[in-house]
Write a protein that holds these residues in place. Sequence first.
Motif, PDB file in Angstrom:
ATOM      1  N   ILE A 153      70.792  35.549   2.608  1.00  0.00           N
ATOM      2  CA  ILE A 153      70.116  34.979   1.655  1.00  0.00           C
ATOM      3  C   ILE A 153      70.037  33.408   1.240  1.00  0.00           C
ATOM      4  O   ILE A 153      69.434  32.801   0.955  1.00  0.00           O
ATOM      5  CB  ILE A 153      70.810  35.723   0.208  1.00  0.00           C
ATOM      6  CG1 ILE A 153      70.593  37.353   0.229  1.00  0.00           C
ATOM      7  CG2 ILE A 153      70.264  35.066  -0.987  1.00  0.00           C
ATOM      8  CD1 ILE A 153      71.292  37.896  -0.552  1.00  0.00           C
ATOM      9  N   ALA A 154      71.554  32.893   1.506  1.00  0.00           N
ATOM     10  CA  ALA A 154      71.598  31.416   1.539  1.00  0.00           C
ATOM     11  C   ALA A 154      70.575  30.654   2.321  1.00  0.00           C
ATOM     12  O   ALA A 154      70.220  29.799   2.363  1.00  0.00           O
ATOM     13  CB  ALA A 154      73.116  31.199   1.771  1.00  0.00           C
ATOM     14  N   GLU A 155      70.525  31.161   3.833  1.00  0.00           N
ATOM     15  CA  GLU A 155      69.733  30.396   4.694  1.00  0.00           C
ATOM     16  C   GLU A 155      68.409  30.505   4.311  1.00  0.00           C
ATOM     17  O   GLU A 155      67.608  29.495   4.176  1.00  0.00           O
ATOM     18  CB  GLU A 155      69.719  31.475   5.918  1.00  0.00           C
ATOM     19  CG  GLU A 155      68.994  30.594   7.118  1.00  0.00           C
ATOM     20  CD  GLU A 155      68.926  31.732   8.348  1.00  0.00           C
ATOM     21  OE1 GLU A 155      69.079  31.065   9.552  1.00  0.00           O
ATOM     22  OE2 GLU A 155      69.218  33.004   8.281  1.00  0.00           O
ATOM     23  N   ARG A 156      67.591  31.672   3.696  1.00  0.00           N
ATOM     24  CA  ARG A 156      66.439  31.821   3.272  1.00  0.00           C
ATOM     25  C   ARG A 156      66.232  30.834   2.077  1.00  0.00           C
ATOM     26  O   ARG A 156      65.050  29.902   2.031  1.00  0.00           O
ATOM     27  CB  ARG A 156      66.069  33.108   2.858  1.00  0.00           C
ATOM     28  CG  ARG A 156      64.484  33.279   2.549  1.00  0.00           C
ATOM     29  CD  ARG A 156      63.546  32.956   3.893  1.00  0.00           C
ATOM     30  NE  ARG A 156      62.353  33.128   3.618  1.00  0.00           N
ATOM     31  CZ  ARG A 156      61.617  34.346   3.658  1.00  0.00           C
ATOM     32  NH1 ARG A 156      62.177  35.578   3.807  1.00  0.00           N
ATOM     33  NH2 ARG A 156      60.275  34.113   3.396  1.00  0.00           N
ATOM     34  N   LEU A 157      67.057  30.921   0.957  1.00  0.00           N
ATOM     35  CA  LEU A 157      67.012  30.127  -0.213  1.00  0.00           C
ATOM     36  C   LEU A 157      67.100  28.583  -0.088  1.00  0.00           C
ATOM     37  O   LEU A 157      66.318  27.659  -0.546  1.00  0.00           O
ATOM     38  CB  LEU A 157      67.925  30.448  -1.282  1.00  0.00           C
ATOM     39  CG  LEU A 157      67.861  32.002  -1.778  1.00  0.00           C
ATOM     40  CD1 LEU A 157      68.647  32.293  -2.828  1.00  0.00           C
ATOM     41  CD2 LEU A 157      66.110  32.379  -2.297  1.00  0.00           C
TER      42      LEU A 157
ATOM     43  N   GLN B 198      77.213  38.661   5.854  1.00  0.00           N
ATOM     44  CA  GLN B 198      75.985  38.790   6.685  1.00  0.00           C
ATOM     45  C   GLN B 198      74.876  38.445   5.719  1.00  0.00           C
ATOM     46  O   GLN B 198      73.836  38.077   5.774  1.00  0.00           O
ATOM     47  CB  GLN B 198      75.591  40.067   7.544  1.00  0.00           C
ATOM     48  CG  GLN B 198      76.490  39.749   8.769  1.00  0.00           C
ATOM     49  CD  GLN B 198      76.292  41.147   9.606  1.00  0.00           C
ATOM     50  OE1 GLN B 198      75.789  42.044   9.416  1.00  0.00           O
ATOM     51  NE2 GLN B 198      76.383  40.858  11.033  1.00  0.00           N
ATOM     52  N   VAL B 199      74.866  39.563   4.605  1.00  0.00           N
ATOM     53  CA  VAL B 199      73.883  39.429   3.551  1.00  0.00           C
ATOM     54  C   VAL B 199      73.867  37.996   3.019  1.00  0.00           C
ATOM     55  O   VAL B 199      72.875  37.393   2.697  1.00  0.00           O
ATOM     56  CB  VAL B 199      74.000  40.638   2.661  1.00  0.00           C
ATOM     57  CG1 VAL B 199      73.215  40.606   1.539  1.00  0.00           C
ATOM     58  CG2 VAL B 199      73.962  41.945   3.597  1.00  0.00           C
ATOM     59  N   GLY B 200      75.127  37.662   2.500  1.00  0.00           N
ATOM     60  CA  GLY B 200      75.210  36.266   1.600  1.00  0.00           C
ATOM     61  C   GLY B 200      74.576  35.214   2.461  1.00  0.00           C
ATOM     62  O   GLY B 200      74.064  34.362   2.001  1.00  0.00           O
ATOM     63  N   TYR B 201      74.972  35.222   3.947  1.00  0.00           N
ATOM     64  CA  TYR B 201      74.502  34.396   4.718  1.00  0.00           C
ATOM     65  C   TYR B 201      72.822  34.265   4.816  1.00  0.00           C
ATOM     66  O   TYR B 201      72.288  33.286   4.733  1.00  0.00           O
ATOM     67  CB  TYR B 201      75.128  34.385   5.870  1.00  0.00           C
ATOM     68  CG  TYR B 201      74.781  33.251   7.181  1.00  0.00           C
ATOM     69  CD1 TYR B 201      75.629  32.115   7.448  1.00  0.00           C
ATOM     70  CD2 TYR B 201      73.319  33.387   7.856  1.00  0.00           C
ATOM     71  CE1 TYR B 201      75.368  31.118   8.282  1.00  0.00           C
ATOM     72  CE2 TYR B 201      73.147  32.301   8.526  1.00  0.00           C
ATOM     73  CZ  TYR B 201      74.012  31.168   8.953  1.00  0.00           C
ATOM     74  OH  TYR B 201      73.636  30.165   9.599  1.00  0.00           O
TER      75      TYR B 201
END
Length: 458
Positions: free
Chosen positions: A15-19, A10-13
């Motif tokens: 961050i990836a979504e935002r970046l 959930q956290v990695g997703y």
Amino acid sequence: MKVIICGAGQVGYGIAERLSQEDNDVSVIDTEASLINVITETLDVRGYVGHGAHPDVLAKAGAEDADMIIAVTLHDEVNIVACEVAHALFSVPTKIARIRAQNYLQPEYADLFSRQNMAIDVTISPEVEVGKMVLRRISFPGATDVVRFADDRISMVAIECMEDCPVVNTPLQQLSQLFPDLMATVVGIYRNGRVLIPRSADQLEVGDLAYVIAQREHVRRTLGLFGHEEQEAGRIIIAGGGNIGYYVARTIEEHQPRTRIKIIESNRERALAISEQLRNTIVLHGSALDQHILAQADIQETDLMVTLTNSDQINILSAVMAKANGCKSNLVLINSSSLNQVTDSLGIDAQINPRAVTISRVLQHVRKGRIRSVYSVQQGTGEVIEAEALETSPLVGRPFRELDLPDGIRIGAIYRGGEVLRPSGDTKIKSRDRIVLFAVPEAVRDVEQLFRVSIQYF
């Protein structure tokens, strides 16, 4: 910027979504092929199935020319080793690791993650960050969000405008005239699903969520001005005795000894462990969804129910049950962004999204210029940013009324030499001032330019 993210949970997703939305070159590594399939199908990122700390996997993900690695797997040791390998073999400039175990973060080991000991530039502890957020919410009832900036001297407070809100339908400029000594500025408005940057002539409406930047000592007065006179909770029940629940209870014991706390924990071994570590907190073993346990905890006499288990469903349902049984208010931890929209109709008073807290910590290291802190609101539709002005900044030396600020930015406060200043038309920003402002995503690049420096190191 080229970024490698280890961990597609959930956290990695998030961050990836935002970046990826900001046109960064993002690669994601995870051992679970199903998670990589989901993230590559839904986001504009590259995915690699493998161990995030293995050199060959990092090489495939492009570590040789990466600007940053963000290790947010579920295992602290994997995150630590991934950063060490990225540094030793690929000289990745910026390394961020999520550290969950509190054993690593105890004060006596404060030097463990210093740069001379480990090749980690930033450690993020979601449990501690969320725990601090919970404590701020408890301290300021009536606020739906509270974040601190500028050495804790400036706060951003999100305040809901209710039917009896005294300041609705009043131009913001007039509010400043009516309360000239109040160090508070409305910098953003969330209305009908959109974030707006208000101008001086704009007015607040019933149902708005106002984002206010204020001197910390003026927050309670600001809440009162908006019609929120809620008293701080004296009796609190915490559902969930994990890292966050324990941190919150322990901190309240240390700083608010008169507050009565009870914890409901479903795991018997964990309940016994924290009961031995906490001095004045009553720990009950059982489910927060059990009516008998709630009655045993005296839910009908409780001011606040804080639900901090690992299950969104349990957190929401137990908070609803608590109010149905006489608890005055609730505060709920919700991981899934898809559930955020339904909470109002269920009687949830306030909620915290731990993913948003973690993403905000990462963003301040992605932003260019002298950005000191970032907090993302409303799933990335707005950002509160603290930035430091240097001599090269186009803001320095000119009165506010002469500044041609880009659209989508509103400055809320200036921190100078330990003093908080509210900007006016005559205010001039000086070098080394720290500026706290609100910006929409389209204006973030403009903020970076306003606080740019001559040479960037990433």
